[in-house]
Design a protein around this motif. Structure first.
Motif, PDB file in Angstrom:
ATOM      1  N   SER A  94      17.728  -0.226 -13.869  1.00  0.00           N
ATOM      2  CA  SER A  94      17.267   1.160 -14.004  1.00  0.00           C
ATOM      3  C   SER A  94      16.799   1.729 -12.673  1.00  0.00           C
ATOM      4  CB  SER A  94      16.125   1.233 -15.018  1.00  0.00           C
ATOM      5  OG  SER A  94      16.519   0.724 -16.274  1.00  0.00           O
ATOM      6  N   VAL A  95      16.753   3.047 -12.612  1.00  0.00           N
ATOM      7  CA  VAL A  95      16.188   3.751 -11.469  1.00  0.00           C
ATOM      8  C   VAL A  95      14.976   4.530 -11.963  1.00  0.00           C
ATOM      9  CG1 VAL A  95      16.574   5.477  -9.673  1.00  0.00           C
ATOM     10  CG2 VAL A  95      18.438   3.983 -10.368  1.00  0.00           C
ATOM     11  N   ASP A  96      13.849   4.335 -11.324  1.00  0.00           N
ATOM     12  CA  ASP A  96      12.611   5.008 -11.704  1.00  0.00           C
ATOM     13  C   ASP A  96      12.240   6.024 -10.626  1.00  0.00           C
ATOM     14  OD1 ASP A  96       9.446   5.171 -11.566  1.00  0.00           O
ATOM     15  OD2 ASP A  96       9.959   4.512 -13.599  1.00  0.00           O
ATOM     16  N   TYR A 122      19.451   5.635  -4.571  1.00  0.00           N
ATOM     17  CA  TYR A 122      18.327   4.715  -4.329  1.00  0.00           C
ATOM     18  C   TYR A 122      18.377   3.498  -5.259  1.00  0.00           C
ATOM     19  CZ  TYR A 122      16.474   8.806  -1.868  1.00  0.00           C
ATOM     20  OH  TYR A 122      16.320   9.880  -1.023  1.00  0.00           O
ATOM     21  N   ARG A 123      19.576   3.037  -5.546  1.00  0.00           N
ATOM     22  CA  ARG A 123      19.744   1.920  -6.478  1.00  0.00           C
ATOM     23  C   ARG A 123      19.698   0.566  -5.765  1.00  0.00           C
ATOM     24  NH1 ARG A 123      21.463   3.280 -11.527  1.00  0.00           N
ATOM     25  NH2 ARG A 123      21.962   5.496 -11.855  1.00  0.00           N
ATOM     26  N   ASP A 144       0.831  -1.210   0.000  1.00  0.00           N
ATOM     27  CA  ASP A 144       0.000   0.000   0.000  1.00  0.00           C
ATOM     28  C   ASP A 144       0.860   1.253   0.000  1.00  0.00           C
ATOM     29  OD1 ASP A 144      -2.329  -1.419  -0.075  1.00  0.00           O
ATOM     30  OD2 ASP A 144      -3.059  -0.803   1.910  1.00  0.00           O
ATOM     31  N   GLU A 145       1.957   1.219   0.758  1.00  0.00           N
ATOM     32  CA  GLU A 145       2.873   2.364   0.810  1.00  0.00           C
ATOM     33  C   GLU A 145       3.532   2.578  -0.552  1.00  0.00           C
ATOM     34  OE1 GLU A 145       3.429   4.254   3.597  1.00  0.00           O
ATOM     35  OE2 GLU A 145       2.053   3.067   4.818  1.00  0.00           O
ATOM     36  N   LEU A 146       3.930   1.488  -1.207  1.00  0.00           N
ATOM     37  CA  LEU A 146       4.552   1.602  -2.524  1.00  0.00           C
ATOM     38  C   LEU A 146       3.545   2.061  -3.576  1.00  0.00           C
ATOM     39  CD1 LEU A 146       6.646  -1.717  -2.511  1.00  0.00           C
ATOM     40  CD2 LEU A 146       7.443   0.594  -1.962  1.00  0.00           C
ATOM     41  N   ASP A 147       2.348   1.506  -3.494  1.00  0.00           N
ATOM     42  CA  ASP A 147       1.307   1.834  -4.468  1.00  0.00           C
ATOM     43  C   ASP A 147       0.945   3.319  -4.443  1.00  0.00           C
ATOM     44  OD1 ASP A 147      -0.752   0.894  -6.432  1.00  0.00           O
ATOM     45  OD2 ASP A 147      -2.116   1.677  -4.882  1.00  0.00           O
ATOM     46  N   ALA A 148       1.064   3.934  -3.279  1.00  0.00           N
ATOM     47  CA  ALA A 148       0.747   5.366  -3.158  1.00  0.00           C
ATOM     48  C   ALA A 148       1.663   6.218  -4.035  1.00  0.00           C
ATOM     49  CB  ALA A 148       0.864   5.805  -1.702  1.00  0.00           C
ATOM     50  N   PHE A 149       2.819   5.671  -4.419  1.00  0.00           N
ATOM     51  CA  PHE A 149       3.757   6.391  -5.271  1.00  0.00           C
ATOM     52  C   PHE A 149       3.777   5.835  -6.694  1.00  0.00           C
ATOM     53  CE2 PHE A 149       5.095   7.055  -0.946  1.00  0.00           C
ATOM     54  CZ  PHE A 149       5.427   8.403  -0.923  1.00  0.00           C
ATOM     55  N   GLY A 150       2.792   4.962  -7.002  1.00  0.00           N
ATOM     56  CA  GLY A 150       2.697   4.397  -8.336  1.00  0.00           C
ATOM     57  C   GLY A 150       3.633   3.237  -8.586  1.00  0.00           C
ATOM     58  N   VAL A 151       4.084   2.596  -7.509  1.00  0.00           N
ATOM     59  CA  VAL A 151       5.029   1.489  -7.631  1.00  0.00           C
ATOM     60  C   VAL A 151       4.300   0.169  -7.472  1.00  0.00           C
ATOM     61  CG1 VAL A 151       7.077   0.373  -6.653  1.00  0.00           C
ATOM     62  CG2 VAL A 151       6.935   2.879  -6.766  1.00  0.00           C
ATOM     63  N   ASP A 152       4.388  -0.691  -8.473  1.00  0.00           N
ATOM     64  CA  ASP A 152       3.824  -2.032  -8.364  1.00  0.00           C
ATOM     65  C   ASP A 152       4.941  -3.058  -8.582  1.00  0.00           C
ATOM     66  OD1 ASP A 152       4.299  -2.088 -11.101  1.00  0.00           O
ATOM     67  OD2 ASP A 152       2.185  -1.917 -11.652  1.00  0.00           O
ATOM     68  N   GLU A 153       4.590  -4.317  -8.491  1.00  0.00           N
ATOM     69  CA  GLU A 153       5.600  -5.363  -8.578  1.00  0.00           C
ATOM     70  C   GLU A 153       6.249  -5.414  -9.947  1.00  0.00           C
ATOM     71  OE1 GLU A 153       6.065 -10.159  -7.723  1.00  0.00           O
ATOM     72  OE2 GLU A 153       4.460  -9.007  -6.737  1.00  0.00           O
ATOM     73  N   ASP A 154       5.480  -5.167 -11.005  1.00  0.00           N
ATOM     74  CA  ASP A 154       6.054  -5.179 -12.346  1.00  0.00           C
ATOM     75  C   ASP A 154       7.147  -4.126 -12.483  1.00  0.00           C
ATOM     76  OD1 ASP A 154       4.435  -7.246 -13.159  1.00  0.00           O
ATOM     77  OD2 ASP A 154       2.940  -5.949 -14.110  1.00  0.00           O
ATOM     78  N   LEU A 155       6.915  -2.955 -11.913  1.00  0.00           N
ATOM     79  CA  LEU A 155       7.913  -1.891 -11.986  1.00  0.00           C
ATOM     80  C   LEU A 155       9.174  -2.277 -11.213  1.00  0.00           C
ATOM     81  CD1 LEU A 155       8.806   0.937 -12.824  1.00  0.00           C
ATOM     82  CD2 LEU A 155       7.610   1.840 -10.800  1.00  0.00           C
ATOM     83  N   LEU A 156       8.976  -2.867 -10.037  1.00  0.00           N
ATOM     84  CA  LEU A 156      10.129  -3.296  -9.247  1.00  0.00           C
ATOM     85  C   LEU A 156      10.956  -4.324 -10.012  1.00  0.00           C
ATOM     86  CD1 LEU A 156       8.507  -3.670  -5.702  1.00  0.00           C
ATOM     87  CD2 LEU A 156       9.946  -1.803  -6.516  1.00  0.00           C
ATOM     88  N   ARG A 157      10.291  -5.283 -10.631  1.00  0.00           N
ATOM     89  CA  ARG A 157      11.019  -6.327 -11.357  1.00  0.00           C
ATOM     90  C   ARG A 157      11.711  -5.749 -12.592  1.00  0.00           C
ATOM     91  NH1 ARG A 157      10.580 -11.096  -9.166  1.00  0.00           N
ATOM     92  NH2 ARG A 157       8.812 -11.595  -7.797  1.00  0.00           N
ATOM     93  N   TRP A 158      11.093  -4.773 -13.232  1.00  0.00           N
ATOM     94  CA  TRP A 158      11.728  -4.126 -14.389  1.00  0.00           C
ATOM     95  C   TRP A 158      13.004  -3.408 -13.961  1.00  0.00           C
ATOM     96  CZ3 TRP A 158      12.667   1.077 -15.581  1.00  0.00           C
ATOM     97  CH2 TRP A 158      13.108   1.322 -16.894  1.00  0.00           C
ATOM     98  N   CYS A 159      12.935  -2.699 -12.837  1.00  0.00           N
ATOM     99  CA  CYS A 159      14.131  -2.015 -12.324  1.00  0.00           C
ATOM    100  C   CYS A 159      15.213  -3.022 -11.946  1.00  0.00           C
ATOM    101  CB  CYS A 159      13.769  -1.150 -11.123  1.00  0.00           C
ATOM    102  SG  CYS A 159      12.768   0.303 -11.498  1.00  0.00           S
ATOM    103  N   ARG A 160      14.801  -4.125 -11.354  1.00  0.00           N
ATOM    104  CA  ARG A 160      15.763  -5.158 -10.948  1.00  0.00           C
ATOM    105  C   ARG A 160      16.432  -5.784 -12.164  1.00  0.00           C
ATOM    106  NH1 ARG A 160      19.347  -6.725  -7.167  1.00  0.00           N
ATOM    107  NH2 ARG A 160      19.375  -8.969  -6.771  1.00  0.00           N
ATOM    108  N   THR A 161      15.660  -6.057 -13.185  1.00  0.00           N
ATOM    109  CA  THR A 161      16.181  -6.735 -14.382  1.00  0.00           C
ATOM    110  C   THR A 161      17.078  -5.827 -15.207  1.00  0.00           C
ATOM    111  OG1 THR A 161      14.221  -8.155 -14.486  1.00  0.00           O
ATOM    112  CG2 THR A 161      15.528  -7.941 -16.499  1.00  0.00           C
ATOM    113  N   THR A 162      16.694  -4.563 -15.334  1.00  0.00           N
ATOM    114  CA  THR A 162      17.413  -3.645 -16.225  1.00  0.00           C
ATOM    115  C   THR A 162      18.470  -2.809 -15.506  1.00  0.00           C
ATOM    116  OG1 THR A 162      15.788  -1.858 -15.900  1.00  0.00           O
ATOM    117  CG2 THR A 162      15.364  -3.447 -17.679  1.00  0.00           C
TER     118      THR A 162
END
Length: 326
Positions: free
Chosen positions: A236-238, A293-294, A216-234
């Motif tokens: 990247s920093v979002d 924040y990497r 819920d805390e992450l979602d408040a900033f528009g962060v979902d699991e797909d975004l986390l996994r994309w950052c982990r895989t690539t």
């Protein structure tokens, strides 16, 4: 028994010296920052702290099974974890009830733990709360949780995995106020350490199919699991992840402030150690910020020189001679 540790064991039954030595070695090997802070404690308090650490390490090793990735572990592997945790809980109950223990390494750790519990009158429930939270980490357990939606839900896990560690320590450290008055701050310090770990280890936890920071805390900033996994895989920093982490760091620092208020409630002899532990762990959050924040692509660590710079003034407070006594 080596003379190097004899001062820590002066008031302890010689029959238990080897048990405490094993716990001390576990602390020195696995708890680098924690062990450094322990060096600042009065000599007569260190062995009991090593015993608590040794027990926690032993249980944690059962859950981790020497670092095996439980996200891809077989059902058989997870079942083994559950069985072994059931066994250790049964042994702890028996040991605390006074049943004899063997000379095995694990039973030696339990011997040191039981002696510490008896000498400092530490409530037994704290250790079973700890094991309850460990079960929450094991797939296949009835208590298993891989995602926490709210802080309230996460607090159930953190009570057993973190808060009770501070509560176990409190009787050993000693207070200048009634113990109950210092307990909220002691629990808060454990929680602050745990949340710091969750921020630092976010990428590694995701690899293990875990998201500890409340969704819920992450979602408040528009962060979902797909975004986390994309950052982990690539790698990247979002910006959304950055904002969410900045928020969680602010939450964690507020808990550190709560815990810091309780340090002055402790025996004056232990305050330098606890301040050092709090400051050093808090520096992990500084490193997360400094590295942009990497945490999803690299692990934030406090440099050795920073740890020394933080610890040295406290060594001066306690006296170098006392801090280096073994």
């Amino acid at each position: 028994m080596s003379a190097r540790v004899s001062r820590e064991l002066t008031d302890i039954d010689p029959a238990l010296h080897e048990a405490y030595r094993i716990c001390r070695e576990l602390n020195a090997q696995h708890g680098k920052t924690y062990f450094l802070a322990t060096r600042l404690l009065p000599v007569d308090k260190r062995a009991a702290v090593h015993a608590l650490y040794g027990f926690a390490r032993m249980v944690d090793d059962i859950v981790d099974l020497e670092g095996t990735d439980i996200a891809v572990g077989s059902d058989e592997l997870n079942a083994r974890r559950i069985v072994e945790l059931d066994i250790i809980e049964s042994r702890v109950r028996d040991a605390l009830a006074g049943k004899p223990l063997s000379d095995s390494t694990s039973d030696q750790v339990l011997s040191a733990l039981c002696d510490t519990v008896a000498r400092y009158d530490i409530p037994h429930d704290y250790f079973f709360a700890f094991m309850h939270s460990m079960r929450m980490d094991i797939p296949g357990s009835a208590m298993f949780v891989s995602r926490y939606r709210t802080m309230e839900q996460l607090n159930e896990y953190m009570y057993g995995s973190a808060a009770v560690i501070g509560l176990q320590m409190l009787p050993i450290l000693g207070t200048v106020v009634p113990r109950a008055e210092a307990e909220p701050s002691a629990a808060a310090l454990g929680e602050a350490f745990q949340l710091t770990n969750f921020v630092r280890d976010m990428g590694e936890d995701l690899d293990r199919d875990r998201i500890y920071l409340p969704t819920d805390e992450l979602d408040a900033f528009g962060v979902d699991e797909d975004l986390l996994r994309w950052c982990r895989t690539t790698g990247s920093v979002d910006a959304r992840v950055t904002r969410a982490l900045a928020h969680m760091i602010a939450v964690t620092r507020s808990i550190y402030r709560t815990s810091d208020a309780g340090i002055d409630m402790l025996d004056p002899r232990v305050r330098p150690s606890m301040r050092t532990a709090s400051v050093l762990y808090g520096r992990i959050l500084d490193e997360v910020e400094a590295q942009g924040y990497r945490v999803l692509s690299q692990r934030a660590t406090v440099p050795q020189w920073t740890r020394a710079r933080v610890a040295l003034p406290q060594f001066a407070v306690t006296g170098w001679k006392r801090a280096t006594v073994r």
